[in-house]
Scaffold this motif. Structure first.
Motif: not given
Length: 138
Positions: A70-84, A128-135
């Motif tokens: 099964t293939t899961f597309p990855l996407s770019y996710q920002i966990l936090h930014r400077s100043g958070d 981190f890179w993650s899949s928006p809909t892991p099913r």
């Protein structure tokens, strides 16, 4: 250790933890066993927009014990930014050697100073890179 190795390791950890819950329960067969997770490459940026922004075209290919994939597309996710405010501290906060925030710059030739606190504008936060809909269905 290269940046690529660090990113692949982080990606694998996040991907496996994200997919574990999706893979752990299958209405047809019960728990599924993952035998491998592979990541497809993302080509080098081809235009100015891709050079300016983080992107991926990679996918995680999950192989199960029965040989199905099964293939899961990855996407770019920002966990936090400077100043958070994260974990009791401000991300990217510039500190002195004693760990205290720098609140004022050195004066320039006319005596002007910049007032802080100061935050790094560079990529200091973990990403981190993650899949928006892991099913996964069996």
């Amino acid at each position: 250790m290269t940046l690529r190795a660090v990113l692949l390791g982080a990606t694998a950890l996040v991907t496996i933890s994200v997919f574990t819950s999706a893979l752990a329960e299958s209405p047809k067969t019960g728990p599924l066993k993952v035998t491998s997770v592979e990541f497809t490459p993302t080509p080098a940026p081809a235009n100015d927009l891709e050079m300016a922004l983080p992107y991926t075209r990679s996918e995680a290919v999950v192989t199960l014990a029965d040989g199905s994939k099964t293939t899961f597309p990855l996407s770019y996710q920002i966990l936090h930014r400077s100043g958070d405010y994260v974990g009791g501290w401000y991300a990217g906060l510039i500190v002195d050697k004693g760990g205290k925030p720098i609140l004022q710059s050195a004066s320039d030739t006319t005596g002007n100073v910049a007032r802080g606190p100061f935050y790094s504008q560079g990529p200091t936060e973990p990403r981190f890179w993650s899949s928006p809909t892991p099913r996964l269905t069996a």
